[in-house]
Scaffold this active site. Structure first.
Site, PDB file in Angstrom:
ATOM      1  N   LYS A 184       4.363 -30.039 -51.541  1.00 35.13           N
ATOM      2  CA  LYS A 184       2.995 -30.574 -51.551  1.00 35.13           C
ATOM      3  C   LYS A 184       3.001 -32.077 -51.843  1.00 35.13           C
ATOM      4  O   LYS A 184       2.241 -32.828 -51.237  1.00 35.13           O
ATOM      5  CB  LYS A 184       2.162 -29.895 -52.640  1.00 35.13           C
ATOM      6  CG  LYS A 184       1.710 -28.481 -52.339  1.00 35.13           C
ATOM      7  CD  LYS A 184       0.759 -28.057 -53.462  1.00 35.13           C
ATOM      8  CE  LYS A 184       0.373 -26.610 -53.390  1.00 35.13           C
ATOM      9  NZ  LYS A 184      -0.528 -26.230 -54.517  1.00 35.13           N
TER      10      LYS A 184
ATOM     11  N   ASP B  31      -5.280 -26.054 -54.551  1.00 34.95           N
ATOM     12  CA  ASP B  31      -4.869 -24.665 -54.645  1.00 34.95           C
ATOM     13  C   ASP B  31      -4.973 -24.138 -53.225  1.00 34.95           C
ATOM     14  O   ASP B  31      -5.975 -24.341 -52.544  1.00 34.95           O
ATOM     15  CB  ASP B  31      -5.767 -23.876 -55.609  1.00 34.95           C
ATOM     16  CG  ASP B  31      -5.031 -22.640 -56.115  1.00 34.95           C
ATOM     17  OD1 ASP B  31      -3.947 -22.797 -56.709  1.00 34.95           O
ATOM     18  OD2 ASP B  31      -5.518 -21.515 -55.897  1.00 34.95           O
TER      19      ASP B  31
ATOM     20  N   THR C 225       0.594 -31.555 -59.225  1.00 34.96           N
ATOM     21  CA  THR C 225       1.299 -30.415 -58.633  1.00 34.96           C
ATOM     22  C   THR C 225       2.775 -30.485 -58.983  1.00 34.96           C
ATOM     23  O   THR C 225       3.344 -31.569 -59.058  1.00 34.96           O
ATOM     24  CB  THR C 225       1.141 -30.377 -57.099  1.00 34.96           C
ATOM     25  OG1 THR C 225       1.929 -29.296 -56.587  1.00 34.96           O
ATOM     26  CG2 THR C 225       1.595 -31.659 -56.429  1.00 34.96           C
TER      27      THR C 225
END
Ligand code: ITT
Length: 200
Positions: free
Chosen positions: A17, A73, A12
């Site tokens: 995140k 996602d 990512t």
């Protein structure tokens, strides 16, 4: 399915995140590596399916780096808007907008909605891909509602306008520890860890 040394690359480029993956997975036997060491790595264009997108990001990283990779996602779904912005959450409003611009746009689109019509949820699909090997996937969600104005400065993305179910607080008002206990990402990763353990 895990490497003997537990190394896993986090596929990512979202710094928010990365912090959450690290905190949620700490103490669970993974040696997490960021993408910083692999600046040449790029991800496939994202489509309209969370699960396929998560697998695509993890697979691209696993193949490039040659170690297991983890990706998610995720998105925010508003019931009264038929699940928008959903899988398009990062792209909502087009490329010119940042997190703040996207939250303002969503508040504007929802200005006529009240009460139950402000119900929403964060969803997260996580994928774990071993190069040349298996793929494991899990989903998690966190229910809540869209507030009428932003509150709090923690977290990232839509956290300031997401009211956590059963509380008077925005997600951005929770401590990192509290968010990582109840979030869609935490729930998806808890389930994924069980699957990884069961596959060994
Ligand atoms: P990577 O693809 O590099 O992981 P991204 O930000 O593009 O980063 P996504 O395509 O999964 O990631 O987009 C998810 C978007 O949904 C993200 O940019 C936020 O706007 C929103 N989102 C996801 N999880 C969130 C969370 O925990 N808090 C607030 N917003 C979140």
């Amino acid at each position: 399915m895990r490497n003997a040394n537990g190394q896993v690359v986090l596929a990512t480029s979202n710094a928010g995140k990365v912090k959450e993956f690290q905190a949620i997975l700490s103490g669970r036997g993974f040696d997490l590596r960021g993408l910083g060491e692999f600046p040449e790595l790029s991800f496939p264009e994202e489509g309209d399916d969370y699960e396929a997108n998560a697998i695509g990001k993890a697979r691209a990283a696993a193949l490039h780096v040659g170690m297991p990779a983890l990706a998610d996602d995720s998105g925010l779904e508003v019931d009264a808007l038929d699940g928008i912005p959903g899988v398009y959450s990062a792209r909502f409003g087009g490329e010119g907008l940042d997190d703040r611009g996207r939250t303002e746009l969503l508040l504007e689109r929802m200005s006529h909605l009240e009460g139950e019509d402000r119900r929403a949820r964060f969803v997260c699909w996580v994928a774990y891909v071993v190069p040349g090997g298996g793929v494991l996937v899990s989903r998690g969600e966190c229910p809540g509602r869209i507030l009428t104005e932003p509150r709090g400065a923690r977290g990232f993305g839509y956290d300031p306008i997401f009211g956590v179910e059963g509380t008077d607080l925005a997600m951005a008002e929770l401590s990192a520890q509290e968010k990582n206990r109840i979030s869609h990402r935490a729930r998806a990763l808890d389930a994924l860890c069980e699957r990884i353990a069961a596959s060994q």
